[in-house]
Design an enzyme around this catalytic site. Structure first.
Site, PDB file in Angstrom:
ATOM      1  N   CYS A 179      -0.147   3.854   2.646  1.00 23.20           N
ATOM      2  CA  CYS A 179       0.312   3.429   3.975  1.00 23.20           C
ATOM      3  C   CYS A 179       1.770   3.807   4.190  1.00 23.20           C
ATOM      4  O   CYS A 179       2.171   4.265   5.271  1.00 23.20           O
ATOM      5  CB  CYS A 179       0.138   1.914   4.140  1.00 23.20           C
ATOM      6  SG  CYS A 179      -1.561   1.326   3.928  1.00 23.20           S
ATOM      7  N   CYS A 220       0.837  -1.208   0.000  1.00 22.02           N
ATOM      8  CA  CYS A 220       0.000   0.000   0.000  1.00 22.02           C
ATOM      9  C   CYS A 220       0.872   1.259   0.000  1.00 22.02           C
ATOM     10  O   CYS A 220       1.571   1.546   0.983  1.00 22.02           O
ATOM     11  CB  CYS A 220      -0.930  -0.012   1.212  1.00 22.02           C
ATOM     12  SG  CYS A 220      -1.879   1.514   1.427  1.00 22.02           S
TER      13      CYS A 220
END
Length: 258
Positions: free
Chosen positions: A150, A147
């Protein structure tokens, strides 16, 4: 004495005459030619140049040329001097080396301050079961190693975690780990990063999903730390990665909290 008889003809013969005698046509033409010839010679006739004057004239003619030569030399000199030379290869190498060192120093300084990876956060995170049983409010982050959002938010999460360390639990749950399928359904995780804010009893007060300013996380954590009945940002969604794209893998260590 005898009287002289009037004689008009005789008087006319001795009367002064001021008229110009008319010249024959050929004589006038000759005279006009001589006058024209004389006037032409008068105009075209010049004195024999003085050698001194000639040299002076020649000198005056040469001097502008010499001045032009000086101007040409000055122009040539200015052209020779020209614009500044371009940096040589050595200079370019030195500039490139300095730029590289400056970029490296900037990168290292940022890395030392807030260059924390997701792996670093997951290692330092508290196990989920322990967080629910120690009587402190908890922030649960659902994430994945792939991600990008993230990864971008990892430094912000680290700063907030360090600021409220010991007062608020921070838990990291990897959505690729099949161990957390029940939690994914329980908290309704559809996009990551997904931050769930739990009170001291483990009840969810709200969640924040995706890329958002750091203040959203900071203000919510501060409300948890002060024991507020609610958090200021209970349902906020930013840019996120779909949890449906997670790469489910075999759990190597079922006891892992990551």
């Amino acid at each position: 004495m005898a009287r002289v008889a009037s004689n008009p003809v005789g008087l006319h013969r001795f009367r002064p005459c001021f008229q110009v005698a008319q010249l024959p046509q050929h004589a006038r033409t000759s005279l006009h030619f001589r006058n024209e010839h004389r006037r032409f010679r008068t105009v075209s006739c010049q004195q024999t140049p003085d050698p001194t004057e000639t040299s002076t004239t020649e000198k005056s003619i040469v001097e502008p040329g010499s001045g032009n030569d000086s101007s040409s030399q000055a122009t040539s000199s200015s052209r020779d001097s020209g614009p500044p030379e371009f940096p040589n290869k050595n200079t370019n190498k030195q500039v490139a080396l300095v730029s590289t060192l400056a970029a490296l120093a900037l990168f290292l300084s940022g890395r030392l301050d807030f260059g924390v990876s997701l792996k670093d956060l997951s290692v330092a995170a508290l196990p989920y079961e322990e967080a629910l049983s120690n009587g402190k409010p908890t922030v649960v982050e659902f994430y994945a190693d792939w991600c990008e959002v993230c990864k971008e938010l990892a430094p912000d999460v680290y700063k907030v975690e360090q600021q409220y360390k010991g007062r608020v639990n921070f838990v990291m749950l990897n959505v690729d780990n099949t161990k957390w399928e029940q939690e994914l359904d329980e908290f309704g995780v559809e996009g990551i990063p997904h931050f769930a804010f739990l009170d001291k009893k483990g009840n969810e007060e709200g969640n924040v999903v995706g890329r958002l300013p750091e203040k959203y996380l900071l203000e919510n954590v501060d409300a948890l730390a002060r024991g507020e009945a609610s958090i200021p940002h209970a349902r906020v969604v930013g840019q996120f990665s779909s949890a449906e794209a997670r790469k489910v893998h075999q759990v190597a260590d079922p006891r892992s909290h990551g």
